[in-house]
Design a protein around this motif. Structure first.
Motif, PDB file in Angstrom:
ATOM      1  N   ASP A  64     -10.017  12.848   7.936  1.00 28.15           N
ATOM      2  CA  ASP A  64     -10.126  11.997   6.751  1.00 28.15           C
ATOM      3  C   ASP A  64     -11.385  12.363   5.967  1.00 28.15           C
ATOM      4  O   ASP A  64     -12.494  12.153   6.452  1.00 28.15           O
ATOM      5  CB  ASP A  64     -10.185  10.523   7.191  1.00 28.15           C
ATOM      6  CG  ASP A  64     -10.248   9.600   5.998  1.00 28.15           C
ATOM      7  OD1 ASP A  64      -9.308   9.629   5.193  1.00 28.15           O
ATOM      8  OD2 ASP A  64     -11.252   8.888   5.859  1.00 28.15           O
ATOM      9  N   GLU A  65     -11.194  12.920   4.806  1.00 27.82           N
ATOM     10  CA  GLU A  65     -12.315  13.361   3.964  1.00 27.82           C
ATOM     11  C   GLU A  65     -13.355  14.133   4.777  1.00 27.82           C
ATOM     12  O   GLU A  65     -14.533  13.786   4.779  1.00 27.82           O
ATOM     13  CB  GLU A  65     -12.988  12.159   3.273  1.00 27.82           C
ATOM     14  CG  GLU A  65     -12.094  11.340   2.379  1.00 27.82           C
ATOM     15  CD  GLU A  65     -11.734  12.034   1.069  1.00 27.82           C
ATOM     16  OE1 GLU A  65     -12.207  13.170   0.839  1.00 27.82           O
ATOM     17  OE2 GLU A  65     -10.952  11.458   0.298  1.00 27.82           O
TER      18      GLU A  65
ATOM     19  N   THR B 281      -5.255   7.662   2.937  1.00 26.03           N
ATOM     20  CA  THR B 281      -5.927   7.366   4.207  1.00 26.03           C
ATOM     21  C   THR B 281      -5.077   6.441   5.073  1.00 26.03           C
ATOM     22  O   THR B 281      -4.989   6.626   6.286  1.00 26.03           O
ATOM     23  CB  THR B 281      -7.309   6.745   3.940  1.00 26.03           C
ATOM     24  OG1 THR B 281      -8.099   7.719   3.284  1.00 26.03           O
ATOM     25  CG2 THR B 281      -7.992   6.340   5.222  1.00 26.03           C
ATOM     26  N   THR B 282      -4.426   5.486   4.444  1.00 24.37           N
ATOM     27  CA  THR B 282      -3.544   4.586   5.200  1.00 24.37           C
ATOM     28  C   THR B 282      -2.410   5.392   5.820  1.00 24.37           C
ATOM     29  O   THR B 282      -2.060   5.196   6.996  1.00 24.37           O
ATOM     30  CB  THR B 282      -2.989   3.494   4.260  1.00 24.37           C
ATOM     31  OG1 THR B 282      -4.091   2.855   3.621  1.00 24.37           O
ATOM     32  CG2 THR B 282      -2.186   2.464   5.028  1.00 24.37           C
TER      33      THR B 282
ATOM     34  N   LEU C  26      -2.853   3.180  13.154  1.00 20.86           N
ATOM     35  CA  LEU C  26      -2.405   1.986  12.441  1.00 20.86           C
ATOM     36  C   LEU C  26      -0.881   1.921  12.540  1.00 20.86           C
ATOM     37  O   LEU C  26      -0.210   2.950  12.446  1.00 20.86           O
ATOM     38  CB  LEU C  26      -2.846   2.091  10.961  1.00 20.86           C
ATOM     39  CG  LEU C  26      -2.560   0.919  10.041  1.00 20.86           C
ATOM     40  CD1 LEU C  26      -3.374  -0.305  10.461  1.00 20.86           C
ATOM     41  CD2 LEU C  26      -2.932   1.284   8.590  1.00 20.86           C
TER      42      LEU C  26
ATOM     43  N   ILE D 279       0.829  -1.211   0.000  1.00 22.17           N
ATOM     44  CA  ILE D 279       0.000   0.000   0.000  1.00 22.17           C
ATOM     45  C   ILE D 279       0.867   1.267   0.000  1.00 22.17           C
ATOM     46  O   ILE D 279       0.587   2.208  -0.735  1.00 22.17           O
ATOM     47  CB  ILE D 279      -0.929   0.043   1.237  1.00 22.17           C
ATOM     48  CG1 ILE D 279      -1.719  -1.259   1.384  1.00 22.17           C
ATOM     49  CG2 ILE D 279      -1.840   1.267   1.221  1.00 22.17           C
ATOM     50  CD1 ILE D 279      -2.910  -1.392   0.499  1.00 22.17           C
TER      51      ILE D 279
ATOM     52  N   LEU E 257      -2.487   8.553   6.605  1.00 26.18           N
ATOM     53  CA  LEU E 257      -3.084   9.363   7.680  1.00 26.18           C
ATOM     54  C   LEU E 257      -3.232   8.521   8.963  1.00 26.18           C
ATOM     55  O   LEU E 257      -2.909   8.972  10.062  1.00 26.18           O
ATOM     56  CB  LEU E 257      -4.459   9.875   7.244  1.00 26.18           C
ATOM     57  CG  LEU E 257      -5.101  10.879   8.178  1.00 26.18           C
ATOM     58  CD1 LEU E 257      -4.663  12.294   7.829  1.00 26.18           C
ATOM     59  CD2 LEU E 257      -6.630  10.800   8.102  1.00 26.18           C
ATOM     60  N   ALA E 258      -3.700   7.280   8.768  1.00 28.34           N
ATOM     61  CA  ALA E 258      -3.903   6.405   9.927  1.00 28.34           C
ATOM     62  C   ALA E 258      -2.579   6.063  10.599  1.00 28.34           C
ATOM     63  O   ALA E 258      -2.492   6.007  11.834  1.00 28.34           O
ATOM     64  CB  ALA E 258      -4.624   5.139   9.492  1.00 28.34           C
TER      65      ALA E 258
END
Lengths: 359, 209
Positions: free
Chosen positions: B153-154, B42-43, B52, B17, B45-46
């Motif tokens: 996120d969005e 998004t990944t 994450l 990813i 951001l996490a």
């Protein structure tokens, strides 16, 4: 405290289902334990009345099977510091149309233990009946026990359900019905060492066993069987309660995944989430406990008034039982909600982002 | 505070990813992570926000590695705020209760509500207010503990243009906090101080305006 209550109100249906499942379980525990307690209390109270020492046949598991020689009573009476010896024959038999009724064959010196409300104490071929059974049989003039007809000499009242729903008869008649000399002696003493007198009684005959009343009650097999049975059934009710909570709380946690994800992202620890869910369940448990205790009193009262039970089932919710069941309810709620709470505490906040559709 | 990501690689199942991501983000500014769907924004951001853990590489807040933080929940509570695409307000709590849910100082909520123009909605529930107002409440919840960074996120994904612009303008107003926003929304370009462009799991460009 406000937040858990709001959460419970929000999930009304599931909260109500958890509540009902807990009320049923707690009520079952109360009823089973109270009825078992009631049986033990009634029988032990009966034996304790005017009895410091109980003499039965040696090695019997149930006083109903005990068979001893009535004449031994005279020898026991002669022992120093023995105040009184009551002789009893305990049995059960159909009476008129009732399938089973407790029959108490008693020596005349025990008649005074029964509070007469009408008539007189029985002579030969006569019986006196408890108030409860008198009402059920609609004030009979005679009763038939083992195909023999007896005249009803009087009606007595007793606070002990077994006696109030039973028939008292003279020893001679009881002996001819149950074909035994005596079931047991209840020995009343002057204020003296009971163990010493027990030993003297035991020395009179190899076939008998004298125990202090407390000793007898503590070791009576029937009481142990009743207690173990009630504990086993109560434990099953407890497990059913836990399973009910686990399944409903699992659904609640699934419904509230987003909420727990938010909490995790806001920095709530796993422990805080577990405590939150357990607190919610404990609130339900306390309410369920209060409802269950009230319901149990109502049910026991109704059972006590049901004629078909002849007053033999008298539930007894003692303060110690109420306290024990309260703690059992708390443990049930804690254990039942622990697994779903741990699951909730592990909700990955990432699922909130992924639910948003991006990546 | 400076947020630093070094050699971040991330795999999801067999899929690679993120590829060797290296970047630095300053607090007190708006950073936009932009890119197409599936670009890995998004990944990233996490991972940056501690939600994450990367398959490899490290994330540092100043000199502190996320891996070295013993109580990540407490760290998140004090230093990080989140705004999601869906407001995710808890429906049985009113707006004020949502905002103060894990507040270090609940008395700040009034001022915050006022600053966000939703003080009149404090006692309302999420289903009693508009989408834009819900998102403002979610922003207030993210800001209640004065975090160093707010990750969004969005955040405008469910809002109309007017409300979307309102959200970006709000971000601009809270100068002490760094906003890291993963978004498709091109309007962010007018508000962001730094733009990180992602493509197929790589950082394609980083430019500051």
């Amino acid at each position: 405290m406000v937040t858990p209550i709001k959460a419970l109100r929000k999930n009304r249906l599931k909260t109500m289902l958890i509540f009902i499942s807990m009320v049923v379980s707690i009520c079952a525990i109360f009823l089973i334990s109270a009825i078992a307690n009631g049986v033990v209390t009634m029988y032990s109270t009966m034996l304790k009345t005017d009895g410091d020492i109980i003499v039965t046949q040696k090695g019997i598991s149930d006083t109903f099977f005990s068979d001893i020689n009535r004449s031994l009573g005279l020898k026991i009476e002669k022992i120093e510091n023995v105040k009184k010896v009551n002789t009893l024959i305990l049995g059960a038999s159909p009476v008129n149309n009732l399938p089973i009724v407790g029959i108490y064959g008693v020596s005349k010196n025990r008649f005074e233990n029964y509070r007469l409300i009408r008539g007189k104490y029985p002579d030969l071929h006569e019986v006196m009946v408890g108030e409860k059974i008198n009402n059920i049989l609609q004030t009979p003039k005679t009763v038939t026990i083992s195909k023999k007809e007896f005249k009803v000499s009087g009606v007595y009242k007793s606070d002990i359900g077994f006696e109030d729903g039973g028939v008292v008869i003279g020893l001679e008649d009881a002996s001819s019905i149950f074909h035994k000399s005596a079931s047991l002696f209840l020995v009343t003493l002057d204020d003296i060492n009971k163990q010493d007198i027990s030993a003297q009684i035991n020395a009179l005959d190899d076939g008998i066993e004298a125990k202090t009343t407390d000793e007898f009650i503590d070791n009576y097999n029937q009481f142990k069987i009743i207690k173990i049975s009630s504990d086993v059934i109560s434990f099953l009710a407890f497990l059913m309660g836990i399973l009910g909570i686990v399944s409903m709380m699992s659904m609640v946690v699934n419904d509230r995944k987003v909420e727990f994800g938010i909490m995790r992202s806001l920095g709530f620890s796993s422990r805080a989430i577990i405590i939150k869910l357990i607190t919610e369940t404990l609130i339900v448990a306390i309410l369920a406990y209060l409802c269950a205790i009230a319901l149990s009193y109502l049910i026991l009262d109704a059972i006590g008034h049901m004629e078909k039970f002849q007053g033999y089932i008298n539930g007894d919710i003692t303060p110690s039982l109420a306290i024990s069941v309260f703690f059992i309810s708390i443990i049930m709620a804690t254990l039942g909600s622990l697994l779903p709470a741990i699951w909730a505490s592990r909700v990955d906040p990432m699922s909130l982002i992924l639910q948003g559709g991006a990546r | 505070m400076r947020l630093k990501a070094e050699h971040i690689e991330h795999f999801y199942a067999q899929e690679h990813i993120l590829h060797d991501i290296n970047l630095e983000i300053e607090s007190s500014c708006i950073t936009a992570i932009v890119g197409e769907s599936g670009s890995g924004k998004t990944t990233l951001l996490a991972i940056l926000s501690s939600l994450l853990r990367a398959s490899s590489g490290s994330v540092h807040y100043d000199d502190i590695s996320l891996e070295a933080i013993k109580n990540i929940d407490e760290f998140r509570k004090k230093n990080i705020g989140f705004v999601f695409q869906f407001h995710y307000l808890i429906d049985y709590l009113n707006i004020e209760e949502n905002i103060t849910l894990n507040a270090l100082d609940a008395t700040k909520s009034s001022a915050l509500l006022k600053a966000l123009g939703i003080e009149h909605l404090a006692s309302r529930y999420s289903d009693e207010v508009s989408g834009g107002e819900r998102q403002r409440a979610a922003i207030a919840r993210a800001l209640i503990n004065d975090p160093t960074f707010v990750f969004a996120d969005e955040p405008t994904g469910n809002l109309d243009t007017k409300n979307a612009i309102g959200v970006f303008e709000l971000f601009k107003e809270f100068k002490k906090t760094g906003f890291v926003v993963a978004t498709h929304d091109k309007k962010i370009i007018d508000y962001a101080d730094t733009i990180i462009e992602m493509e197929d799991g790589f950082v394609k460009n980083i430019y500051t305006q």
